[in-house]
Design a protein around this motif. Structure first.
Motif, PDB file in Angstrom:
ATOM      1  N   ASN A  18      -2.791   2.585   6.602  1.00  0.00           N
ATOM      2  CA  ASN A  18      -1.710   1.707   7.044  1.00  0.00           C
ATOM      3  C   ASN A  18      -0.729   1.467   5.902  1.00  0.00           C
ATOM      4  OD1 ASN A  18      -0.335   0.356   9.041  1.00  0.00           O
ATOM      5  ND2 ASN A  18      -1.462  -1.558   8.788  1.00  0.00           N
ATOM      6  N   ALA A  19      -0.369   2.552   5.220  1.00  0.00           N
ATOM      7  CA  ALA A  19       0.581   2.457   4.109  1.00  0.00           C
ATOM      8  C   ALA A  19       1.855   1.786   4.609  1.00  0.00           C
ATOM      9  CB  ALA A  19       0.893   3.843   3.552  1.00  0.00           C
ATOM     10  N   ASN A  20       2.434   0.954   3.762  1.00  0.00           N
ATOM     11  CA  ASN A  20       3.692   0.311   4.134  1.00  0.00           C
ATOM     12  C   ASN A  20       4.839   0.741   3.226  1.00  0.00           C
ATOM     13  OD1 ASN A  20       2.826  -1.179   1.926  1.00  0.00           O
ATOM     14  ND2 ASN A  20       2.624  -3.092   3.044  1.00  0.00           N
ATOM     15  N   VAL A  21       4.538   1.604   2.274  1.00  0.00           N
ATOM     16  CA  VAL A  21       5.551   2.248   1.433  1.00  0.00           C
ATOM     17  C   VAL A  21       5.113   3.693   1.258  1.00  0.00           C
ATOM     18  CG1 VAL A  21       6.630   2.339  -0.857  1.00  0.00           C
ATOM     19  CG2 VAL A  21       6.151   0.121   0.193  1.00  0.00           C
ATOM     20  N   ILE A  22       6.067   4.617   1.384  1.00  0.00           N
ATOM     21  CA  ILE A  22       5.778   6.017   1.079  1.00  0.00           C
ATOM     22  C   ILE A  22       6.631   6.436  -0.109  1.00  0.00           C
ATOM     23  CG2 ILE A  22       4.914   6.703   3.338  1.00  0.00           C
ATOM     24  CD1 ILE A  22       7.709   7.858   3.958  1.00  0.00           C
ATOM     25  N   ALA A  23       6.069   7.307  -0.917  1.00  0.00           N
ATOM     26  CA  ALA A  23       6.758   7.788  -2.112  1.00  0.00           C
ATOM     27  C   ALA A  23       7.014   9.285  -1.989  1.00  0.00           C
ATOM     28  CB  ALA A  23       5.924   7.501  -3.358  1.00  0.00           C
ATOM     29  N   LEU A  24       8.217   9.658  -2.404  1.00  0.00           N
ATOM     30  CA  LEU A  24       8.643  11.057  -2.399  1.00  0.00           C
ATOM     31  C   LEU A  24       9.154  11.432  -3.780  1.00  0.00           C
ATOM     32  CD1 LEU A  24      10.755  10.923   0.889  1.00  0.00           C
ATOM     33  CD2 LEU A  24       8.481  11.920   0.643  1.00  0.00           C
ATOM     34  N   GLY A  25       9.192  12.720  -4.045  1.00  0.00           N
ATOM     35  CA  GLY A  25       9.724  13.221  -5.307  1.00  0.00           C
ATOM     36  C   GLY A  25      11.087  13.864  -5.114  1.00  0.00           C
ATOM     37  N   GLY A  26      12.084  13.340  -5.784  1.00  0.00           N
ATOM     38  CA  GLY A  26      13.422  13.926  -5.716  1.00  0.00           C
ATOM     39  C   GLY A  26      13.480  15.323  -6.287  1.00  0.00           C
ATOM     40  N   ARG A  27      12.570  15.637  -7.202  1.00  0.00           N
ATOM     41  CA  ARG A  27      12.531  16.966  -7.821  1.00  0.00           C
ATOM     42  C   ARG A  27      11.494  17.866  -7.176  1.00  0.00           C
ATOM     43  NH1 ARG A  27      12.768  14.189 -13.705  1.00  0.00           N
ATOM     44  NH2 ARG A  27      15.035  13.910 -13.797  1.00  0.00           N
ATOM     45  N   THR A  28      10.714  17.327  -6.237  1.00  0.00           N
ATOM     46  CA  THR A  28       9.627  18.100  -5.637  1.00  0.00           C
ATOM     47  C   THR A  28       9.722  18.232  -4.121  1.00  0.00           C
ATOM     48  OG1 THR A  28       8.229  16.124  -5.515  1.00  0.00           O
ATOM     49  CG2 THR A  28       8.008  17.488  -7.488  1.00  0.00           C
ATOM     50  N   ARG A  54       0.872  -1.164   0.000  1.00  0.00           N
ATOM     51  CA  ARG A  54       0.000   0.000   0.000  1.00  0.00           C
ATOM     52  C   ARG A  54       0.918   1.226   0.000  1.00  0.00           C
ATOM     53  NH1 ARG A  54      -1.431  -3.490   3.447  1.00  0.00           N
ATOM     54  NH2 ARG A  54      -0.653  -2.318   5.225  1.00  0.00           N
ATOM     55  N   ALA A  55       1.299   1.634  -1.207  1.00  0.00           N
ATOM     56  CA  ALA A  55       2.214   2.770  -1.345  1.00  0.00           C
ATOM     57  C   ALA A  55       1.421   4.062  -1.468  1.00  0.00           C
ATOM     58  CB  ALA A  55       3.104   2.585  -2.580  1.00  0.00           C
ATOM     59  N   ALA A  56       1.855   5.069  -0.736  1.00  0.00           N
ATOM     60  CA  ALA A  56       1.177   6.362  -0.740  1.00  0.00           C
ATOM     61  C   ALA A  56       2.169   7.457  -1.113  1.00  0.00           C
ATOM     62  CB  ALA A  56       0.586   6.652   0.636  1.00  0.00           C
ATOM     63  N   LEU A  57       1.788   8.264  -2.077  1.00  0.00           N
ATOM     64  CA  LEU A  57       2.556   9.456  -2.418  1.00  0.00           C
ATOM     65  C   LEU A  57       2.208  10.515  -1.375  1.00  0.00           C
ATOM     66  CD1 LEU A  57       4.314  11.200  -4.280  1.00  0.00           C
ATOM     67  CD2 LEU A  57       2.260  11.662  -5.628  1.00  0.00           C
ATOM     68  N   ILE A  58       3.197  10.915  -0.607  1.00  0.00           N
ATOM     69  CA  ILE A  58       2.951  11.917   0.430  1.00  0.00           C
ATOM     70  C   ILE A  58       3.612  13.232   0.010  1.00  0.00           C
ATOM     71  CG2 ILE A  58       2.642  10.218   2.257  1.00  0.00           C
ATOM     72  CD1 ILE A  58       5.491  10.803   3.180  1.00  0.00           C
ATOM     73  N   TYR A  59       2.961  14.324   0.353  1.00  0.00           N
ATOM     74  CA  TYR A  59       3.473  15.616  -0.092  1.00  0.00           C
ATOM     75  C   TYR A  59       3.442  16.691   0.974  1.00  0.00           C
ATOM     76  CZ  TYR A  59      -1.534  15.898  -1.050  1.00  0.00           C
ATOM     77  OH  TYR A  59      -2.903  15.828  -0.934  1.00  0.00           O
ATOM     78  N   ASP A  60       2.895  16.376   2.134  1.00  0.00           N
ATOM     79  CA  ASP A  60       2.970  17.283   3.271  1.00  0.00           C
ATOM     80  C   ASP A  60       2.820  16.445   4.535  1.00  0.00           C
ATOM     81  OD1 ASP A  60       0.198  16.799   3.593  1.00  0.00           O
ATOM     82  OD2 ASP A  60      -0.366  18.706   2.706  1.00  0.00           O
ATOM     83  N   GLU A  61       2.979  17.072   5.691  1.00  0.00           N
ATOM     84  CA  GLU A  61       2.935  16.309   6.938  1.00  0.00           C
ATOM     85  C   GLU A  61       1.572  15.675   7.188  1.00  0.00           C
ATOM     86  OE1 GLU A  61       5.373  17.775  10.367  1.00  0.00           O
ATOM     87  OE2 GLU A  61       5.588  19.535   9.049  1.00  0.00           O
ATOM     88  N   ASN A  62       0.506  16.332   6.741  1.00  0.00           N
ATOM     89  CA  ASN A  62      -0.827  15.781   6.932  1.00  0.00           C
ATOM     90  C   ASN A  62      -1.005  14.497   6.130  1.00  0.00           C
ATOM     91  OD1 ASN A  62      -3.472  15.943   8.108  1.00  0.00           O
ATOM     92  ND2 ASN A  62      -4.229  16.535   6.091  1.00  0.00           N
ATOM     93  N   THR A  63      -0.592  14.485   4.857  1.00  0.00           N
ATOM     94  CA  THR A  63      -0.747  13.261   4.067  1.00  0.00           C
ATOM     95  C   THR A  63       0.180  12.165   4.584  1.00  0.00           C
ATOM     96  OG1 THR A  63       0.768  14.055   2.339  1.00  0.00           O
ATOM     97  CG2 THR A  63      -1.599  14.403   1.987  1.00  0.00           C
ATOM     98  N   ALA A  64       1.317  12.541   5.131  1.00  0.00           N
ATOM     99  CA  ALA A  64       2.218  11.541   5.722  1.00  0.00           C
ATOM    100  C   ALA A  64       1.540  10.857   6.908  1.00  0.00           C
ATOM    101  CB  ALA A  64       3.529  12.190   6.162  1.00  0.00           C
ATOM    102  N   LYS A  65       0.915  11.645   7.765  1.00  0.00           N
ATOM    103  CA  LYS A  65       0.232  11.091   8.936  1.00  0.00           C
ATOM    104  C   LYS A  65      -0.979  10.256   8.532  1.00  0.00           C
ATOM    105  CE  LYS A  65       1.649  14.853  11.981  1.00  0.00           C
ATOM    106  NZ  LYS A  65       1.206  16.018  12.765  1.00  0.00           N
TER     107      LYS A  65
END
Length: 147
Positions: A99-109, A81-92
């Motif tokens: 219950n995401a078990n993978v988080i995705a980040l952007g190296g350019r963002t 269950r991978a989730a693209l997170i982009y701020d602290e709220n979406t991370a939480k």
């Protein structure tokens, strides 16, 4: 232990995060890539996804230019269950509700400082079990459609 991987566009952020993990004593395993040469994000999203699906890792982090493609790749692995997170709220919320078990980040963002805040926000949350029936529906779908 954290599983982490990136393509070339996420390589620098991955290196910064792994250095941060070393300094903080946070155990991790790096699944590549090992440089800035162009590579395909599915290779690394799937590697991290498969590693997390074994249960050996607390969670995974995948990084490409935006986090979009590599999150799609990780989500192809059964049980991820991978989730693209982009701020602290979406991370939480990724942890609390999904219950995401993978988080995705952007190296350019995502600048490094923001990426650390997001990773820590995710790490410090707990899954709210009232959402379990939704995860059960996803697991049921995976089971029924993986034949």
């Amino acid at each position: 232990m954290i599983a982490i991987g990136s393509d070339h566009a996420g390589y620098e952020l991955k290196q910064q995060l792994t250095q941060y993990f070393k300094e903080q004593g946070i155990p991790f395993e790096d699944f590549g890539t090992d440089g800035l040469a162009s590579v395909d994000y599915p290779d690394y999203g799937i590697k991290v996804g498969e590693a997390v699906a074994t249960g050996k890792y607390e969670f995974g982090i995948v990084i490409c230019g935006t986090g979009i493609g590599i999150s799609i790749s990780a989500n192809k692995v059964k049980g991820v269950r991978a989730a693209l997170i982009y701020d602290e709220n979406t991370a939480k919320l990724a942890k609390q509700h999904n219950n995401a078990n993978v988080i995705a980040l952007g190296g350019r963002t995502h600048p490094f400082e923001m990426a650390v805040k997001l990773v820590e926000a995710f790490r410090n949350e707990v899954f709210e079990t009232r959402h379990q029936r939704r995860l059960d529906k996803l697991a049921h779908y995976e089971k029924e459609h993986s034949k």
